[in-house]
Design a protein around this motif. Structure first.
Motif, short mmCIF file in Angstrom:
data_model
loop_
_atom_site.label_atom_id
_atom_site.label_comp_id
_atom_site.label_asym_id
_atom_site.label_seq_id
_atom_site.Cartn_x
_atom_site.Cartn_y
_atom_site.Cartn_z
N GLY A 194 -9.55 1.75 -6.89
CA GLY A 194 -8.19 1.35 -7.20
C GLY A 194 -7.94 -0.14 -7.10
O GLY A 194 -6.80 -0.57 -6.94
N ALA A 212 -3.72 1.23 -12.07
CA ALA A 212 -3.28 2.60 -12.30
C ALA A 212 -4.17 3.27 -13.34
O ALA A 212 -4.70 2.61 -14.24
CB ALA A 212 -1.82 2.63 -12.76
N VAL A 231 0.82 6.16 -13.05
CA VAL A 231 0.18 7.31 -12.41
C VAL A 231 -1.17 6.86 -11.87
O VAL A 231 -1.97 6.26 -12.61
CB VAL A 231 -0.04 8.47 -13.42
CG1 VAL A 231 -0.74 9.64 -12.73
CG2 VAL A 231 1.29 8.91 -14.01
N TYR A 232 -1.41 7.11 -10.59
CA TYR A 232 -2.68 6.76 -9.96
C TYR A 232 -3.55 8.01 -9.87
O TYR A 232 -3.05 9.13 -9.83
CB TYR A 232 -2.45 6.18 -8.57
CG TYR A 232 -1.43 5.06 -8.54
CD1 TYR A 232 -1.75 3.80 -9.04
CD2 TYR A 232 -0.14 5.28 -8.06
CE1 TYR A 232 -0.81 2.78 -9.04
CE2 TYR A 232 0.79 4.26 -8.06
CZ TYR A 232 0.46 3.02 -8.55
OH TYR A 232 1.39 2.02 -8.55
N ARG A 233 -4.84 7.81 -9.79
CA ARG A 233 -5.77 8.94 -9.76
C ARG A 233 -6.52 8.98 -8.44
O ARG A 233 -7.17 8.02 -8.05
CB ARG A 233 -6.77 8.83 -10.92
CG ARG A 233 -7.64 10.06 -11.11
CD ARG A 233 -8.39 10.00 -12.44
NE ARG A 233 -9.14 11.21 -12.68
CZ ARG A 233 -10.44 11.35 -12.40
NH1 ARG A 233 -11.10 10.34 -11.86
NH2 ARG A 233 -11.05 12.48 -12.64
N ARG A 288 -4.61 6.26 -5.23
CA ARG A 288 -3.21 6.44 -4.82
C ARG A 288 -3.11 6.26 -3.31
O ARG A 288 -2.69 7.15 -2.56
CB ARG A 288 -2.72 7.83 -5.25
CG ARG A 288 -1.23 8.04 -5.05
CD ARG A 288 -0.85 9.46 -5.44
NE ARG A 288 0.52 9.76 -5.06
CZ ARG A 288 1.06 10.97 -5.16
NH1 ARG A 288 0.33 11.99 -5.63
NH2 ARG A 288 2.31 11.18 -4.80
N ASN A 289 -3.53 5.10 -2.84
CA ASN A 289 -3.45 4.81 -1.41
C ASN A 289 -2.57 3.59 -1.22
O ASN A 289 -1.39 3.70 -0.93
CB ASN A 289 -4.85 4.63 -0.81
CG ASN A 289 -5.79 3.89 -1.74
OD1 ASN A 289 -5.50 2.81 -2.22
ND2 ASN A 289 -6.95 4.49 -2.02
N ASN A 340 -2.02 1.28 -3.62
CA ASN A 340 -1.39 0.80 -4.84
C ASN A 340 0.12 1.07 -4.90
O ASN A 340 0.88 0.17 -5.27
CB ASN A 340 -2.10 1.39 -6.07
CG ASN A 340 -3.32 0.59 -6.46
OD1 ASN A 340 -3.24 -0.57 -6.83
ND2 ASN A 340 -4.50 1.21 -6.35
N PRO A 341 0.61 2.28 -4.55
CA PRO A 341 2.07 2.48 -4.59
C PRO A 341 2.86 1.54 -3.67
O PRO A 341 3.83 0.93 -4.14
CB PRO A 341 2.23 3.96 -4.19
CG PRO A 341 0.94 4.58 -4.59
CD PRO A 341 -0.10 3.55 -4.30
N HIS A 363 4.11 8.20 -10.15
CA HIS A 363 3.94 7.78 -8.75
C HIS A 363 4.70 6.49 -8.46
O HIS A 363 5.27 6.35 -7.39
CB HIS A 363 2.45 7.59 -8.43
CG HIS A 363 1.65 8.84 -8.54
ND1 HIS A 363 0.37 8.88 -9.06
CD2 HIS A 363 1.96 10.13 -8.23
CE1 HIS A 363 -0.09 10.12 -9.03
NE2 HIS A 363 0.85 10.90 -8.53
N THR A 364 4.67 5.55 -9.39
CA THR A 364 5.46 4.32 -9.28
C THR A 364 6.40 4.23 -10.47
O THR A 364 5.94 4.12 -11.61
CB THR A 364 4.57 3.07 -9.23
OG1 THR A 364 3.81 3.05 -8.02
CG2 THR A 364 5.40 1.80 -9.29
#
Length: 248
Positions: free
Chosen positions: A30, A174, A184-186, A190-191, A193-194, A222-223
């Motif tokens: 990420g 993302a 949208v994170y994968r 998704r740690n 980054n949001p 997610h964001t």
């Protein structure tokens, strides 16, 4: 509403010397490496970074570190980056070590407009009591140490106050994003980054898959795009392996 910019170079062109950056990623996963490499080419220096780790050797923030472009970093894990350790111990780099969950919440809180919060993490240690080396003097002594933080008791438990973090810019990666900046994170990306995306006054997202508005189910976002000012389509990114362990 269309926040797409053509190139990573264009996206980071206005990041000035001395700017603060929240940067997503966890290890090699990420990490907005395309944006970081563009910033390396752009030339900004004297930067302050906020990230879980300050990159690895030759990757991520590690490429900026190797060129002495980072003045200060707030991180929770410094890993095996030998250049990071050398600069820190020689007094060339200022480092604010922060517990990992606290760091994520400091960025999330800053993005939510929360100036400070109380947490039990770090109570009874130098995180709360002060004395952590922020900068060494190059001879083994401490040039600058952290100050004590406010503590308070709630329901019989002691907590330490931590400040929210807001940065000039945020760089995030993302898996998917649309032209409005919804991301949208994968999986493991998704740690950080949001919260990093929320913390930046100007958030720049590199996305592997760029789609049109309406193609992302709102339940999958997610964001939200309100946090994102610029989107760069970079295509598929290959994730490396930091420590390869195999059987003979």
């Amino acid at each position: 509403m269309d926040k797409v910019v053509t190139t990573a170079a264009e996206a980071v062109a206005d990041i000035a010397d001395g700017a603060s950056l929240a940067v997503g990623g966890f290890g090699l996963v990420g990490v907005p490496e395309v944006l970081i490499n563009a910033l390396l080419e752009q030339g900004a220096t004297d930067l302050e970074t906020v990230s879980n780790n300050c990159g690895t050797s030759g990757f991520g923030l590690g490429v900026l570190l190797a060129e002495y472009r980072i003045r200060r970093t707030i991180s929770s894990y410094v890993g095996d980056n030998k250049e990071f350790a050398r600069q820190y111990l020689s007094g060339e780099l200022e480092v604010e070590l922060t517990p990992q969950g606290t760091l994520a919440e400091r960025m999330r809180a800053g993005g939510a407009g929360i100036p400070a919060f109380f947490t039990p993490a770090g109570v009874g240690t130098q995180v709360a009591d002060g004395g952590l080396p922020l900068r060494y003097d190059g001879s083994g002594g401490i040039a600058v140490a952290s100050s004590p933080k406010e503590t308070r008791e709630f329901d019989g438990t002691t907590y330490v106050m931590e400040r929210g973090i807001v940065t000039d810019y945020a760089l995030v990666h993302a898996w998917k994003g649309d032209r409005h900046g919804n991301l949208v994170y994968r999986r493991s990306a998704r740690n950080f980054n949001p919260p990093a995306a929320a913390a930046g006054r100007i958030t720049i997202a590199q996305v592997e898959h760029l789609v049109e508005p309406g193609e992302i189910d709102p339940d999958e976002v997610h964001t939200p795009g309100i946090h994102v000012q610029r989107v760069v389509h970079v295509g598929k990114v290959t994730v490396g392996i930091e420590k390869r362990t195999v059987r003979s």
